[in-house]
Design an enzyme around this catalytic site. Structure first.
Site, mmCIF file in Angstrom:
data_model
loop_
_atom_site.group_PDB
_atom_site.id
_atom_site.type_symbol
_atom_site.label_atom_id
_atom_site.label_comp_id
_atom_site.label_asym_id
_atom_site.label_seq_id
_atom_site.Cartn_x
_atom_site.Cartn_y
_atom_site.Cartn_z
ATOM 1 C CB VAL A 188 -0.865 -5.396 -5.097
ATOM 2 C CG1 VAL A 188 -0.620 -5.590 -6.584
ATOM 3 C CG2 VAL A 188 -0.408 -6.619 -4.327
ATOM 4 N N GLY A 193 -8.718 -0.467 -4.748
ATOM 5 C CA GLY A 193 -7.881 -1.048 -3.699
ATOM 6 C C GLY A 193 -6.449 -0.584 -3.869
ATOM 7 C CB VAL A 194 -4.621 2.391 -3.421
ATOM 8 C CG1 VAL A 194 -4.971 2.666 -4.862
ATOM 9 C CG2 VAL A 194 -5.551 3.169 -2.485
ATOM 10 N N GLY A 195 -3.811 -0.832 -1.668
ATOM 11 C CA GLY A 195 -3.013 -1.378 -0.567
ATOM 12 C C GLY A 195 -1.618 -1.686 -1.082
ATOM 13 C CE LYS A 222 -4.416 -16.580 -0.582
ATOM 14 N NZ LYS A 222 -3.576 -15.885 -1.547
#
Ligand code: NAD
Length: 363
Positions: free
Chosen positions: A198, A194-196, A94
């Site tokens: 994904v 978290g509504v990015g 990563k």
């Protein structure tokens, strides 16, 4: 001894890399610096037993370098076990780029980062993570072949996030089946944090299935857009953890299940996309088990994205990507059953299987 060393308060201050709490015998850690573009990045290669270390690049405004290093150590380690349990011939790696993607990211910085990736000769292969887009991968591709998550126009498999969301949805349904006796999410109250990339697609899936969806995000634009599009309720108080919900889906950053939040959790299932959801995998995994909260291991259910980008390397098609990702449902159920049978946490059960595969390959 230099003054700096004398002043160090703690062992980790003088051994910040190999002595780091999150260091797990990583094979290689590369610090990348470029004055002209302002690039400051760290590439972590955890383990390459099963293949080249593939994992996304995260661009984030860390509070300090120690935070960035810890993140890349934890994230790269997670990738090793994610690919192992998913049956992919990949190792774990990563990268993190330090800085605000909104203000610091530009094509020159992406290219420079790509050059650093290229210098590793394919031992590390990059892809998208938080703060990165498919377009960034296309730019990186100009300077190195060691990048995935390329747009379909440029011959890649495109943005992996929708597939990640599908896998998380499969894992969530399996966890619901285990905990509630039915995989049907109709009428279940689900908090998506978290509504990015994904989180939004996950909201789409679960809304279509009739769940009552509550969303939370620090980005007001994302929050308003997703709420409007899917009719999801917004909950933006600081304390979201004590909400009376059936399922909590962490889809922002990691370590949200920690000493401060775990006692407040009312959810009966945790299933989300974020990497490293448990701040302390052993301690918090055990507490969740004792509390009867069914935790679907993050590195197992968020593997859709890696399945998608892996296809760019080995050349399988969309149907195979979907089939493999759908199978996350079966693997998750198996893990819940194994955890019960062996009286171990679900994290441990998934980890053991992944580790076994790596150990077998070493032999
Ligand atoms: P993203 O950057 O598109 O979305 C993340 C969202 O979380 C953003 O809207 C952001 O504002 C929000 N957020 C950040 N901190 C928050 C906080 N403290 N509270 C509430 N909201 C917060 O990222 P993504 O690609 O959707 O990935 C989400 C998570 O899933 C990350 O942890 C990522 O590592 C993991 N993941 C993503 C993929 C993928 O295919 N994109 C694959 C595997 C794992």
């Amino acid at each position: 001894m230099t003054a700096d060393i004398i002043e160090a308060k703690d062992l980790k201050d003088v051994n910040p890399v190999f002595g780091n709490f999150s260091f797990d015998n990583h094979e290689q850690i590369v610090f990348c610096n470029d004055k002209e573009t302002g690039l400051k990045a760290i590439i972590g290669i955890h383990n390459t037993t099963l293949g080249p270390a593939l994992g996304g690049t995260r661009m984030w405004q860390y509070n300090n370098e120690a935070e960035a290093l810890k993140d890349v150590l934890r994230l790269s380690r997670g990738m090793t076990y994610k690919s192992a349990i998913t049956g992919l011939n990949l190792g774990g790696g990563k990268a993190v780029i330090i800085g605000d993607a909104k203000t610091l990211k530009n094509d020159a910085l992406m290219r420079k980062f790509g050059e650093f990736v290229h210098s590793l000769g394919g031992k590390y292969i990059t892809a998208e993570d938080v703060g990165m887009e498919t377009r960034d991968m296309d730019i990186i591709r100009e300077v190195t072949p060691y990048v995935t998550g390329i747009s379909e126009e440029k011959g890649g498999a495109g943005n992996p996030s929708p597939i990640t969301a599908y896998g998380v949805y499969m894992g969530m349904k399996a966890a619901a089946k285990y905990r509630f006796g039915t995989e049907n999410l109709d009428g279940k109250t689900i908090l998506v944090q978290g509504v990015g990339h994904v989180g939004e697609t996950l909201v789409d899936y679960i809304t279509k299935e009739g769940a009552n969806v509550i969303i939370n995000d620090i980005n007001k634009e994302n929050l308003d857009r997703v709420s409007k599009k899917y009719g999801a309720k917004i909950h933006n108080d600081l304390d979201i953890y004590g909400l009376d919900v059936d399922i909590y889906a962490p889809c922002a950053l990691g370590a949200t299940i920690n000493d401060n939040t775990i006692d407040r959790l009312k959810a009966k299932v945790i299933a989300g996309a974020a990497n490293n959801q448990l701040q302390d995998e052993i301690k918090h995994g055990k507490i969740l088990k004792e509390k009867g909260i069914a935790y679907a291991p993050d590195f197992l259910i968020n593997a859709g994205g890696i399945i998608n980008v892996y296809a760019e390397l080995v050349g399988y098609d969309k149907d195979e990507i979907i089939r493999k990702t759908k199978n996350i449902y079966n693997t998750t159920l198996d893990i819940f059953n194994l955890s019960e049978k062996e009286n171990i946490t679900t994290h441990q059960a998934a980890f053991n299987i992944a580790k076994q595969r790596i150990d077998n390959a070493k032999k």
